[in-house]
Motif scaffolding. Structure first.
Motif, short mmCIF file in Angstrom:
data_model
loop_
_atom_site.label_atom_id
_atom_site.label_comp_id
_atom_site.label_asym_id
_atom_site.label_seq_id
_atom_site.Cartn_x
_atom_site.Cartn_y
_atom_site.Cartn_z
N ALA A 27 6.40 3.57 -2.48
CA ALA A 27 6.38 2.25 -1.84
C ALA A 27 5.40 1.32 -2.55
O ALA A 27 5.70 0.15 -2.80
N ARG A 28 4.23 1.84 -2.88
CA ARG A 28 3.25 1.01 -3.59
C ARG A 28 3.75 0.64 -4.98
O ARG A 28 3.60 -0.50 -5.42
N ALA A 29 4.37 1.60 -5.66
CA ALA A 29 4.87 1.36 -7.02
C ALA A 29 5.92 0.27 -7.06
O ALA A 29 6.00 -0.49 -8.03
N ILE A 30 6.73 0.17 -6.00
CA ILE A 30 7.77 -0.86 -5.98
C ILE A 30 7.31 -2.10 -5.20
O ILE A 30 8.11 -2.95 -4.86
N ARG A 31 5.99 -2.15 -4.94
CA ARG A 31 5.35 -3.32 -4.32
C ARG A 31 5.82 -3.63 -2.91
O ARG A 31 5.90 -4.78 -2.51
N ARG A 32 6.09 -2.59 -2.14
CA ARG A 32 6.39 -2.80 -0.72
C ARG A 32 5.07 -2.98 0.00
O ARG A 32 4.04 -2.42 -0.40
N PRO A 33 5.06 -3.72 1.09
CA PRO A 33 3.80 -3.91 1.83
C PRO A 33 3.37 -2.62 2.53
O PRO A 33 4.21 -1.77 2.84
N LYS A 34 2.09 -2.51 2.76
CA LYS A 34 1.55 -1.30 3.39
C LYS A 34 2.09 -1.12 4.81
O LYS A 34 2.25 -0.01 5.29
N ASP A 35 2.41 -2.22 5.48
CA ASP A 35 2.93 -2.09 6.85
C ASP A 35 4.40 -1.67 6.88
O ASP A 35 5.01 -1.61 7.94
N ALA A 36 4.96 -1.32 5.73
CA ALA A 36 6.34 -0.83 5.65
C ALA A 36 6.44 0.65 5.98
O ALA A 36 7.53 1.22 5.95
N CYS A 37 5.33 1.29 6.31
CA CYS A 37 5.32 2.71 6.63
C CYS A 37 6.27 2.99 7.80
O CYS A 37 6.13 2.39 8.86
N PRO A 38 7.21 3.92 7.62
CA PRO A 38 8.19 4.19 8.66
C PRO A 38 7.75 5.19 9.73
O PRO A 38 8.49 5.44 10.68
N TYR A 39 6.57 5.75 9.58
CA TYR A 39 6.14 6.81 10.50
C TYR A 39 5.33 6.25 11.67
O TYR A 39 4.63 5.25 11.53
N PRO A 40 5.40 6.91 12.83
CA PRO A 40 4.67 6.43 14.01
C PRO A 40 3.15 6.51 13.84
O PRO A 40 2.64 7.38 13.14
N ALA A 41 2.46 5.59 14.50
CA ALA A 41 0.99 5.57 14.47
C ALA A 41 0.45 6.91 14.95
O ALA A 41 1.04 7.57 15.80
N GLN A 42 -0.65 7.32 14.37
CA GLN A 42 -1.36 8.54 14.72
C GLN A 42 -0.62 9.83 14.34
O GLN A 42 -1.04 10.91 14.73
#
Length: 58
Positions: A16-31
């Motif tokens: 995700a970082r390599a293709i310049r997606r934003p950090k908030d693009a994480c698909p996993y639930p908090a915690q």
């Protein structure tokens, strides 16, 4: 060969970082362990390292 879920999440975060997606693009639930692993992959460092904080004046 199939990757364990944690290694897969780390790889996804790095990609995700390599293709310049934003950090908030994480698909996993908090915690979740997978979210922590995704963030480690994105940041390129272990969450145990923590942020760099300035030392307090002595």
């Amino acid at each position: 060969m199939r990757q364990p879920p944690i290694l897969k999440a780390i790889s996804e975060g790095a990609h995700a970082r390599a293709i310049r997606r934003p950090k908030d693009a994480c698909p996993y639930p908090a915690q979740s362990p997978e979210r922590r692993a995704w963030m480690e992959g994105y940041d390129g460092r272990s969450w145990k390292d923590g942020p760099d904080c300035p030392m307090a004046d002595a």
